[in-house]
Design a protein around this motif. Structure first.
Motif, PDB file in Angstrom:
ATOM      1  N   SER A 119       0.832  -1.194   0.000  1.00  0.00           N
ATOM      2  CA  SER A 119       0.000   0.000   0.000  1.00  0.00           C
ATOM      3  C   SER A 119       0.870   1.248   0.000  1.00  0.00           C
ATOM      4  O   SER A 119       0.416   2.350  -0.303  1.00  0.00           O
ATOM      5  CB  SER A 119      -0.910   0.001   1.222  1.00  0.00           C
ATOM      6  OG  SER A 119      -0.141  -0.132   2.412  1.00  0.00           O
ATOM      7  N   ALA A 120       2.149   1.061   0.352  1.00  0.00           N
ATOM      8  CA  ALA A 120       3.163   2.114   0.306  1.00  0.00           C
ATOM      9  C   ALA A 120       4.501   1.409   0.454  1.00  0.00           C
ATOM     10  O   ALA A 120       4.551   0.185   0.596  1.00  0.00           O
ATOM     11  CB  ALA A 120       2.941   3.143   1.426  1.00  0.00           C
ATOM     12  N   GLY A 121       5.589   2.174   0.424  1.00  0.00           N
ATOM     13  CA  GLY A 121       6.895   1.559   0.595  1.00  0.00           C
ATOM     14  C   GLY A 121       7.152   1.169   2.041  1.00  0.00           C
ATOM     15  O   GLY A 121       6.560   1.734   2.972  1.00  0.00           O
ATOM     16  N   GLN A 173      -0.506   0.210  10.278  1.00  0.00           N
ATOM     17  CA  GLN A 173      -1.429   1.124  10.969  1.00  0.00           C
ATOM     18  C   GLN A 173      -1.159   2.583  10.641  1.00  0.00           C
ATOM     19  O   GLN A 173      -1.872   3.464  11.134  1.00  0.00           O
ATOM     20  CB  GLN A 173      -1.329   0.896  12.485  1.00  0.00           C
ATOM     21  CG  GLN A 173      -1.853  -0.466  12.922  1.00  0.00           C
ATOM     22  CD  GLN A 173      -1.341  -0.866  14.288  1.00  0.00           C
ATOM     23  OE1 GLN A 173      -0.184  -1.233  14.421  1.00  0.00           O
ATOM     24  NE2 GLN A 173      -2.200  -0.805  15.294  1.00  0.00           N
ATOM     25  N   GLN A 174      -0.178   2.859   9.808  1.00  0.00           N
ATOM     26  CA  GLN A 174       0.116   4.235   9.422  1.00  0.00           C
ATOM     27  C   GLN A 174      -0.984   4.786   8.518  1.00  0.00           C
ATOM     28  O   GLN A 174      -1.448   4.106   7.602  1.00  0.00           O
ATOM     29  CB  GLN A 174       1.455   4.309   8.689  1.00  0.00           C
ATOM     30  CG  GLN A 174       2.668   4.043   9.554  1.00  0.00           C
ATOM     31  CD  GLN A 174       3.930   4.111   8.721  1.00  0.00           C
ATOM     32  OE1 GLN A 174       4.186   3.225   7.911  1.00  0.00           O
ATOM     33  NE2 GLN A 174       4.715   5.163   8.920  1.00  0.00           N
ATOM     34  N   GLN A 175      -1.344   6.016   8.746  1.00  0.00           N
ATOM     35  CA  GLN A 175      -2.393   6.654   7.959  1.00  0.00           C
ATOM     36  C   GLN A 175      -2.059   6.664   6.475  1.00  0.00           C
ATOM     37  O   GLN A 175      -2.921   6.415   5.629  1.00  0.00           O
ATOM     38  CB  GLN A 175      -2.600   8.088   8.441  1.00  0.00           C
ATOM     39  CG  GLN A 175      -3.698   8.846   7.708  1.00  0.00           C
ATOM     40  CD  GLN A 175      -5.086   8.369   8.066  1.00  0.00           C
ATOM     41  OE1 GLN A 175      -5.406   8.264   9.243  1.00  0.00           O
ATOM     42  NE2 GLN A 175      -5.904   8.074   7.076  1.00  0.00           N
ATOM     43  N   THR A 181      -0.393   4.584   4.629  1.00  0.00           N
ATOM     44  CA  THR A 181      -0.569   3.306   3.937  1.00  0.00           C
ATOM     45  C   THR A 181      -2.046   3.027   3.687  1.00  0.00           C
ATOM     46  O   THR A 181      -2.416   2.465   2.654  1.00  0.00           O
ATOM     47  CB  THR A 181       0.047   2.136   4.733  1.00  0.00           C
ATOM     48  OG1 THR A 181      -0.759   1.826   5.866  1.00  0.00           O
ATOM     49  CG2 THR A 181       1.455   2.460   5.171  1.00  0.00           C
ATOM     50  N   ILE A 182      -2.887   3.444   4.608  1.00  0.00           N
ATOM     51  CA  ILE A 182      -4.329   3.257   4.446  1.00  0.00           C
ATOM     52  C   ILE A 182      -4.858   4.186   3.359  1.00  0.00           C
ATOM     53  O   ILE A 182      -5.619   3.766   2.476  1.00  0.00           O
ATOM     54  CB  ILE A 182      -5.044   3.496   5.786  1.00  0.00           C
ATOM     55  CG1 ILE A 182      -4.563   2.462   6.820  1.00  0.00           C
ATOM     56  CG2 ILE A 182      -6.554   3.424   5.622  1.00  0.00           C
ATOM     57  CD1 ILE A 182      -4.943   2.803   8.246  1.00  0.00           C
ATOM     58  N   ASP A 183      -4.446   5.451   3.413  1.00  0.00           N
ATOM     59  CA  ASP A 183      -4.905   6.423   2.416  1.00  0.00           C
ATOM     60  C   ASP A 183      -4.482   6.011   1.008  1.00  0.00           C
ATOM     61  O   ASP A 183      -5.267   6.117   0.054  1.00  0.00           O
ATOM     62  CB  ASP A 183      -4.333   7.811   2.727  1.00  0.00           C
ATOM     63  CG  ASP A 183      -4.963   8.441   3.957  1.00  0.00           C
ATOM     64  OD1 ASP A 183      -6.025   7.950   4.397  1.00  0.00           O
ATOM     65  OD2 ASP A 183      -4.379   9.412   4.483  1.00  0.00           O
ATOM     66  N   ARG A 184      -3.241   5.523   0.869  1.00  0.00           N
ATOM     67  CA  ARG A 184      -2.779   5.161  -0.469  1.00  0.00           C
ATOM     68  C   ARG A 184      -3.496   3.914  -0.976  1.00  0.00           C
ATOM     69  O   ARG A 184      -3.818   3.823  -2.160  1.00  0.00           O
ATOM     70  CB  ARG A 184      -1.262   4.928  -0.484  1.00  0.00           C
ATOM     71  CG  ARG A 184      -0.748   4.700  -1.909  1.00  0.00           C
ATOM     72  CD  ARG A 184       0.743   4.917  -2.024  1.00  0.00           C
ATOM     73  NE  ARG A 184       1.139   4.866  -3.429  1.00  0.00           N
ATOM     74  CZ  ARG A 184       1.617   3.782  -4.026  1.00  0.00           C
ATOM     75  NH1 ARG A 184       1.735   2.650  -3.354  1.00  0.00           N
ATOM     76  NH2 ARG A 184       1.968   3.816  -5.294  1.00  0.00           N
ATOM     77  N   PHE A 185      -3.771   2.967  -0.094  1.00  0.00           N
ATOM     78  CA  PHE A 185      -4.530   1.800  -0.531  1.00  0.00           C
ATOM     79  C   PHE A 185      -5.914   2.216  -1.030  1.00  0.00           C
ATOM     80  O   PHE A 185      -6.380   1.732  -2.065  1.00  0.00           O
ATOM     81  CB  PHE A 185      -4.681   0.778   0.591  1.00  0.00           C
ATOM     82  CG  PHE A 185      -5.646  -0.319   0.233  1.00  0.00           C
ATOM     83  CD1 PHE A 185      -5.270  -1.348  -0.618  1.00  0.00           C
ATOM     84  CD2 PHE A 185      -6.960  -0.295   0.702  1.00  0.00           C
ATOM     85  CE1 PHE A 185      -6.164  -2.341  -0.991  1.00  0.00           C
ATOM     86  CE2 PHE A 185      -7.864  -1.281   0.336  1.00  0.00           C
ATOM     87  CZ  PHE A 185      -7.460  -2.307  -0.506  1.00  0.00           C
ATOM     88  N   ILE A 186      -6.575   3.101  -0.306  1.00  0.00           N
ATOM     89  CA  ILE A 186      -7.905   3.566  -0.710  1.00  0.00           C
ATOM     90  C   ILE A 186      -7.827   4.225  -2.089  1.00  0.00           C
ATOM     91  O   ILE A 186      -8.681   4.000  -2.955  1.00  0.00           O
ATOM     92  CB  ILE A 186      -8.478   4.537   0.342  1.00  0.00           C
ATOM     93  CG1 ILE A 186      -8.765   3.776   1.650  1.00  0.00           C
ATOM     94  CG2 ILE A 186      -9.747   5.208  -0.170  1.00  0.00           C
ATOM     95  CD1 ILE A 186      -9.118   4.676   2.812  1.00  0.00           C
ATOM     96  N   LEU A 221     -12.291   1.662   7.350  1.00  0.00           N
ATOM     97  CA  LEU A 221     -11.777   2.711   6.478  1.00  0.00           C
ATOM     98  C   LEU A 221     -11.579   2.223   5.042  1.00  0.00           C
ATOM     99  O   LEU A 221     -11.831   2.955   4.084  1.00  0.00           O
ATOM    100  CB  LEU A 221     -10.443   3.232   7.024  1.00  0.00           C
ATOM    101  CG  LEU A 221     -10.524   4.087   8.297  1.00  0.00           C
ATOM    102  CD1 LEU A 221      -9.145   4.258   8.907  1.00  0.00           C
ATOM    103  CD2 LEU A 221     -11.138   5.450   7.992  1.00  0.00           C
ATOM    104  N   THR A 222     -11.125   0.999   4.904  1.00  0.00           N
ATOM    105  CA  THR A 222     -10.841   0.463   3.571  1.00  0.00           C
ATOM    106  C   THR A 222     -12.026  -0.283   2.962  1.00  0.00           C
ATOM    107  O   THR A 222     -12.010  -0.593   1.776  1.00  0.00           O
ATOM    108  CB  THR A 222      -9.645  -0.504   3.626  1.00  0.00           C
ATOM    109  OG1 THR A 222      -9.969  -1.618   4.481  1.00  0.00           O
ATOM    110  CG2 THR A 222      -8.396   0.195   4.140  1.00  0.00           C
TER     111      THR A 222
END
Length: 257
Positions: free
Chosen positions: A10-12, A147-149, A151-156, A192-193
């Motif tokens: 979802s991120a690096g 749990q980092q914001q 990684t969640i935002d980028r997955f969305i 969230l996801t």
């Protein structure tokens, strides 16, 4: 029947490579013929120090581009340890963008029916032909979140702008999980996801050591148990549960740590 599992970031730095290698180790040590493809587009064979001298995807590129890849050429690049076969990461990360968007499909075609499981470490660069190819070629697309914001935002974002457009239904796992009232819980992340998590992998005190040594955490009992549960959760989807339970029962009877 071959099962192809793609692991994406979802991120690096969320732990895709270690997770993919641990899953591949699990299947291979259980007796299944397993192929691990390091297709993140990043240089180096992290958590695969035993394969350090290997040839790589770079050596297959010309045949992939020309659609002439045969099983003999692919076997010349593969390094094998036990039931685990490995195609190493690129040596030239600047050439990654020029891999065709059906590279993984062509590798799978050359592999034929030789493997029970193919695990693709596909990274997080969705401008890469390797990642796009993995999205299209894999039976399951499993995204590693923390749990980092960010990684969640980028997955969305990726889900709404890339995966939905391709008609792909992703799955998620939560890695490096810690219980902390200031961080998202698994339930929070699922809300969230809008994705049900296959499972979580807790933060491990041996993680930094593993990074330095270039090994996975499969010798750590608590980590191994969570990988076993994750494999079982994957098995309750497309892979028959009976086989997943059989695999679990045959592996990792001792822990060295």
């Amino acid at each position: 029947m071959r099962t192809v599992l793609g692991f994406f970031g979802s991120a690096g730095q969320v732990g895709v490579t270690m997770t993919a290698r641990a899953i591949a180790d699990f299947y291979a040590q259980s007796g299944a013929e397993t192929l691990l493809i390091s297709a993140s587009g990043k240089y180096g064979n992290d958590y695969a120090s035993v394969f350090e001298a290997v040839r790589s995807l770079d050596d297959l590129k010309a045949d992939i581009v020309n659609d002439t890849l045969k099983s003999e050429e692919m076997r010349s690049v593969i390094v094998r340890e036990g039931n685990l076969s490995y195609i190493g990461a690129v040596r030239n990360p600047f050439a990654v963008r020029s891999f065709p968007a059906d590279s993984i499909e062509r590798i799978l075609a050359a592999a034929g029916g030789s493997y029970d499981f193919v695990i693709v470490d596909a990274g997080d660069d969705f401008n890469s032909g390797l990642a796009v190819s993995a999205l299209n070629a894999c039976d399951r697309r499993i995204f590693v979140l923390t749990q980092q914001q960010k990684t969640i935002d980028r997955f969305i974002y990726v889900n709404s702008h890339v995966l939905t457009a391709l008609g792909i239904k992703p799955e998620i796992i939560v890695n490096r999980y810690v219980k902390n009232p200031g961080l998202y819980t698994v339930d929070d992340i699922e809300k969230l996801t809008m994705q049900k998590a296959l499972g979580k992998i807790s933060e491990c005190e041996w993680g930094r050591y593993a990074e330095v040594q270039g090994t996975t955490l499969m010798d750590v009992k608590s980590y191994r148990k969570e990988i076993e549960r994750l494999v079982q959760a994957i098995g309750e989807g497309k892979q028959p549960q009976r086989r997943a339970k059989l695999l679990i029962g045959r592996v990792f009877k001792q822990s060295r740590i």
